[in-house]
Write an enzyme that holds these catalytic residues in place. Structure first.
Site, PDB file in Angstrom:
ATOM      1  CB  VAL A  98      -0.926   0.021   1.227  1.00 33.52           C
ATOM      2  CG1 VAL A  98      -1.759   1.299   1.258  1.00 33.52           C
ATOM      3  CG2 VAL A  98      -1.826  -1.205   1.232  1.00 33.52           C
ATOM      4  CB  CYS A  99       1.046   4.195   0.558  1.00 33.33           C
ATOM      5  SG  CYS A  99       1.406   5.976   0.571  1.00 33.33           S
ATOM      6  CB  THR A 100       5.843   5.010  -0.232  1.00 35.37           C
ATOM      7  OG1 THR A 100       5.557   5.120   1.170  1.00 35.37           O
ATOM      8  CG2 THR A 100       5.487   6.319  -0.918  1.00 35.37           C
ATOM      9  N   GLY A 101       4.843   1.633   0.176  1.00 33.73           N
ATOM     10  CA  GLY A 101       5.326   0.290   0.450  1.00 33.73           C
ATOM     11  C   GLY A 101       5.796  -0.412  -0.811  1.00 33.73           C
ATOM     12  N   GLY A 148      -2.666   2.369  -4.188  1.00 37.21           N
ATOM     13  CA  GLY A 148      -2.205   3.751  -4.202  1.00 37.21           C
ATOM     14  C   GLY A 148      -2.038   4.297  -2.799  1.00 37.21           C
TER      15      GLY A 148
END
Length: 228
Positions: A98-101, A148
Site C-alpha cells: 500500500v502507498c510507498t510500500g 495507491g
C-alpha cells in the site's frame, strides 16, 4: 492464511491498519506485524504500533503486505528488513503493498518487470527498481497487487479478498465494516484538488523528505538497478 506486514519507524499507520482490518476477516486469517525487534514502532499518527514477531520468527507467509510512510526511505536502507521482504516475497502466494510500500518491494527486487502503483507523489521512483509505474487505485499484475496512497489500502484489501475468497465474501466484509465512502470534498487526487492544495502537499513532502530522490537513487544503485 498467514498475512505478514513488515513494521518500521515512520510507517503510515492507516497503510497497515486499513488493510489489516479487512484482511483479518478472511477465513482462518492470522496477521503478524514483523520487525527486526519486538516493541513499539513510531507511526505518522503519534501513537505506536507494536511488533508481534521478529524477522527470524516468520519464515513464510501466504500474503506479504508492505505499508508505506515517510519512514519508507530509511526502511529501504535497512538491509535486514529488505532481505526479509525479499525472502518472504519469494515464496508468498501474494506479494502486495500500500502507498510507498511498493518502493520497499522494489528495493527487495520483487517488482522488476511488474506494473505497480504508489502514492501519486512518489510513483515516479518505482521505475528506479525496474517496475512499470501505473496511476491506479489498485493494480494487479499476476500475484503482485499494489495500492495507491493510504486510503487506497481499503480498496486494495477488498479487491484482494475478492481474488482469494470470492466476491460474495468481499461484499460481506464491505457491508460488515459499512465501507460506503462519500467524501465531503472532491480533493483526493492531484487531478481534482486545486493547485494551491497540491503545492501545499508538495511543500510538506519537500520539508519531511528533502533528500528522498537522492537517497532513492543511491538505494537503487546499491541494489544493482540501472540509473534512470
Amino acid at each position: 492464511m498467514r498475512i505478514a506486514f513488515p513494521l518500521y519507524d515512520g510507517v503510515t499507520q492507516l497503510d497497515l491498519t486499513g488493510p489489516a482490518q479487512l484482511l483479518s476477516r478472511m477465513p482462518d486469517a492470522r496477521i503478524d506485524l514483523v520487525a527486526g525487534r519486538m516493541g513499539p514502532f513510531s507511526t505518522d499518527s503519534g501513537f505506536p504500533l507494536h511488533a508481534t514477531a521478529t524477522f527470524d520468527q516468520v519464515s513464510d507467509a501466504d500474503i506479504l503486505c508492505v505499508p508505506g510512510g515517510f519512514g519508507t526511505t530509511a526502511a529501504m536502507e535497512d538491509d535486514a528488513l529488505i532481505e526479509w521482504v525479499a525472502r518472504i516475497g519469494a515464496g508468498a502466494a501474494w506479494v502486495t503493498s500500500v502507498c510507498t510500500g511498493s518502493l520497499i518491494l522494489g528495493a527487495a527486487g520483487l517488482l522488476a518487470g511488474y506494473r505497480a502503483t504508489c502514492h501519486w507523489a512518489a510513483r515516479e521512483h518505482l521505475a528506479r527498481f525496474g517496475a512499470i509505474p501505473v496511476a491506479g487505485r489498485v493494480v494487479f499484475d499476476r500475484n503482485r497487487v499494489t495500492g495507491g496512497g493510504v486510503t487506497a489500502g481499503i480498496d486494495f484489501a477488498l479487491a484482494l479478498i475478492a481474488a482469494i475468497a470470492g466476491e460474495d465474501h468481499a461484499r460481506f466484509v464491505q457491508l460488515s465494516l459499512e465501507y460506503d465512502p462519500a467524501p465531503p470534498f472532491d480533493a483526493g487526487s492531484p487531478d481534482r484538488a486545486d493547485p494551491a492544495t497540491v503545492e501545499r502537499y508538495r511543500a510538506m513532502v519537500a520539508r519531511l523528505a528533502p533528500d528522498r530522490a537522492e537517497r532513492m537513487a543511491g538505494i537503487a544503485a546499491r541494489r544493482g538497478f540501472s540509473a534512470i
